[in-house]
Design a protein around this motif. Structure first.
Motif, mmCIF file in Angstrom:
data_model
loop_
_atom_site.group_PDB
_atom_site.id
_atom_site.type_symbol
_atom_site.label_atom_id
_atom_site.label_comp_id
_atom_site.label_asym_id
_atom_site.label_seq_id
_atom_site.Cartn_x
_atom_site.Cartn_y
_atom_site.Cartn_z
ATOM 1 N N SER A 1 1.122 -3.050 -6.826
ATOM 2 C CA SER A 1 0.427 -2.406 -5.704
ATOM 3 C C SER A 1 -0.970 -1.950 -6.078
ATOM 4 O O SER A 1 -1.845 -1.821 -5.218
ATOM 5 C CB SER A 1 1.247 -1.207 -5.199
ATOM 6 O OG SER A 1 1.268 -0.167 -6.152
ATOM 7 N N TYR A 2 -1.204 -1.726 -7.363
ATOM 8 C CA TYR A 2 -2.524 -1.270 -7.809
ATOM 9 C C TYR A 2 -3.522 -2.420 -7.907
ATOM 10 O O TYR A 2 -4.694 -2.188 -8.230
ATOM 11 C CB TYR A 2 -2.400 -0.574 -9.164
ATOM 12 C CG TYR A 2 -1.531 0.655 -9.118
ATOM 13 C CD1 TYR A 2 -1.802 1.688 -8.238
ATOM 14 C CD2 TYR A 2 -0.407 0.776 -9.942
ATOM 15 C CE1 TYR A 2 -0.998 2.817 -8.178
ATOM 16 C CE2 TYR A 2 0.401 1.898 -9.893
ATOM 17 C CZ TYR A 2 0.104 2.914 -9.012
ATOM 18 O OH TYR A 2 0.906 4.026 -8.958
ATOM 19 N N SER B 1 -9.467 7.541 -7.261
ATOM 20 C CA SER B 1 -9.242 6.389 -6.371
ATOM 21 C C SER B 1 -10.544 5.652 -6.098
ATOM 22 O O SER B 1 -10.566 4.411 -6.044
ATOM 23 C CB SER B 1 -8.619 6.862 -5.057
ATOM 24 O OG SER B 1 -7.317 7.382 -5.272
ATOM 25 N N SER C 1 0.798 -1.222 0.000
ATOM 26 C CA SER C 1 0.000 0.000 0.000
ATOM 27 C C SER C 1 0.834 1.276 0.000
ATOM 28 O O SER C 1 0.306 2.358 -0.210
ATOM 29 C CB SER C 1 -0.935 0.012 1.210
ATOM 30 O OG SER C 1 -0.189 0.050 2.415
ATOM 31 N N THR D 1 5.362 3.981 -2.380
ATOM 32 C CA THR D 1 5.061 3.332 -3.654
ATOM 33 C C THR D 1 5.911 3.901 -4.784
ATOM 34 O O THR D 1 6.383 3.170 -5.654
ATOM 35 C CB THR D 1 3.571 3.506 -3.998
ATOM 36 O OG1 THR D 1 2.786 3.011 -2.907
ATOM 37 C CG2 THR D 1 3.203 2.733 -5.253
ATOM 38 N N TYR E 1 -11.314 3.488 -9.200
ATOM 39 C CA TYR E 1 -10.509 2.265 -9.262
ATOM 40 C C TYR E 1 -10.952 1.262 -8.197
ATOM 41 O O TYR E 1 -10.968 0.055 -8.429
ATOM 42 C CB TYR E 1 -9.033 2.589 -9.082
ATOM 43 C CG TYR E 1 -8.400 3.248 -10.291
ATOM 44 C CD1 TYR E 1 -8.522 2.681 -11.559
ATOM 45 C CD2 TYR E 1 -7.679 4.430 -10.176
ATOM 46 C CE1 TYR E 1 -7.952 3.274 -12.672
ATOM 47 C CE2 TYR E 1 -7.099 5.035 -11.290
ATOM 48 C CZ TYR E 1 -7.246 4.451 -12.530
ATOM 49 O OH TYR E 1 -6.673 5.050 -13.633
ATOM 50 N N THR F 1 -4.746 -0.183 -1.264
ATOM 51 C CA THR F 1 -3.917 0.936 -1.734
ATOM 52 C C THR F 1 -4.789 2.158 -2.028
ATOM 53 O O THR F 1 -4.479 3.279 -1.597
ATOM 54 C CB THR F 1 -3.141 0.539 -2.995
ATOM 55 O OG1 THR F 1 -2.325 -0.599 -2.711
ATOM 56 C CG2 THR F 1 -2.259 1.689 -3.478
ATOM 57 N N TYR F 2 -5.873 1.955 -2.738
ATOM 58 C CA TYR F 2 -6.762 3.074 -3.091
ATOM 59 C C TYR F 2 -7.495 3.602 -1.864
ATOM 60 O O TYR F 2 -7.692 4.813 -1.716
ATOM 61 C CB TYR F 2 -7.772 2.627 -4.150
ATOM 62 C CG TYR F 2 -7.122 2.065 -5.385
ATOM 63 C CD1 TYR F 2 -6.454 2.890 -6.285
ATOM 64 C CD2 TYR F 2 -7.146 0.702 -5.652
ATOM 65 C CE1 TYR F 2 -5.843 2.365 -7.424
ATOM 66 C CE2 TYR F 2 -6.541 0.173 -6.778
ATOM 67 C CZ TYR F 2 -5.891 1.013 -7.661
ATOM 68 O OH TYR F 2 -5.291 0.498 -8.770
#
Length: 355
Positions: A308-309, A336, A291, A297, A339, A314-315
């Motif tokens: 990581s995405y 974010s 994250s 990142t 996603y 992460t978002y």
């Protein structure tokens, strides 16, 4: 409609009768939230034990030791007779750092000869060592400036270039502000994923409606825990909420639903309770590492940065930091949120294997 109500009631009865299910869904999330509230209450790096070797034993060295002891991060708990003894205290874990004052400390100051103060720390904990080094360096700089001013120097002579530092989003350098909004959602996320897997794996759904009904109790319970978590973060732990509280709340509920979708995806792909639980646990733990909280990142190896995405966490953390700490505009979080919402489509890709 009656069939849905009957299925929902049956799922509630299963939760109450299945000890593993009940513990995973209710007991462990409750204990984890209580643990982190107790852990982060009054959080902050305060009064870390420090050893001092005062070879000078003069008025000036005593004054310096008192100034070190008054800093927020350091507390002079040990007075060692030698550097060897002080280093032993660090190796034994009794002290985080050691300050060594030379024998000629006061004589050098009176004669105008430059003198050195030695600082030793273990370097094993970057945060604690960073705080101690910063505070002790500030004390030494203030002490030196005071001596120069007493000799008749002006402030402009002592500090020709002044450093004006502004900490924008965590001015108190409080651990709770940074770590609690990460650890508490992560625990909720892990139990959401595992409880959802346990609810649907190795059970024939028959239809998508039945599948949704089986997942619904977990959704309701975890939404409840997510709401309690936000209240604990922003009311009990006093984590700043500088942005839009509705975005934080709705995104947290979306975050729970997203990880349920991922749980359904694992179940549909593996058709195995044990394998789904293993994949869910590994995927959840990796989310924390990827994250960007432990390692930025932007500084990751390109392949890891791309990986990581693949984690909703992460978002979610980007949204939480933007809205809670930075107070960013709503527009900055739309991407974010978009996603994060894409992960809701995962069960649709394997709908035939689930229903």
């Amino acid at each position: 409609m009656r069939q849905f109500i009957h299925s929902f009631n049956s799922e509630l009865k299963r939760i109450c009768s299945d000890r593993t299910y009940f513990t995973l869904l209710l007991i462990l999330p409750t204990l984890s939230l209580l643990f982190f509230v107790c852990y982060f209450s009054g959080s902050g790096i305060r009064e870390l034990p420090v050893a001092v070797v005062d070879n000078s034993r003069s008025n000036l060295s005593n004054k310096l030791v008192e100034m070190i002891d008054t800093t927020s991060s350091a507390k002079v708990d040990y007075t060692a007779n030698s550097s060897t003894e002080a280093l032993s205290l660090i190796r034994e874990g009794k002290a985080y750092a050691a300050v060594v004052i030379p024998r000629s400390f006061e004589a050098d100051i009176i004669s105008g000869t430059p003198t050195n103060i030695a600082l030793y720390n273990s370097g094993t904990n970057i945060s604690t060592n960073g705080f101690l080094a910063k505070d002790i360096q500030s004390v030494v700089a203030t002490f030196s400036a005071g001596i120069e001013l007493q000799r008749g120097a002006t402030l402009a002579d002592v500090m020709p270039v002044r450093f004006d530092k502004h900490i924008l989003f965590n001015p108190y350098l409080n651990y709770a502000y940074y770590l609690a909004p990460c650890f508490m959602p992560m625990m909720i996320m892990i139990f959401t994923l595992l409880a959802t897997v346990y609810a649907v794996a190795e059970r024939k759904s028959g239809s998508c409606a039945t599948l949704i009904v089986r997942v619904a109790p977990t959704t309701i319970v975890m939404w409840f825990f997510a709401t309690i978590m936000l209240l604990l973060l922003f009311r009990v732990l006093d984590v700043p909420l500088c942005g839009n509280r509705w975005i934080v709340t709705l995104t947290t509920l979306l975050f729970i639903t997203v990880y349920q979708s991922i749980a359904l995806f694992f179940v549909g792909v593996t058709k195995s309770l044990h394998l789904s639980l293993s994949l869910g646990g590994g995927y959840s733990v990796l989310a924390f590492t990827m994250s960007g909280l432990t390692f930025p990142t932007m500084a990751m190896f390109p392949l890891l940065k791309a990986a990581s995405y693949l984690f909703p966490f992460t978002y979610y953390m980007d949204i939480m930091v933007d809205q809670a700490l930075r107070g960013s505009s709503t527009i900055n979080t739309i991407e974010s949120i978009g996603y994060l919402s894409l992960f809701l489509l995962l069960p649709l890709l394997i709908r035939k294997r689930l229903c």
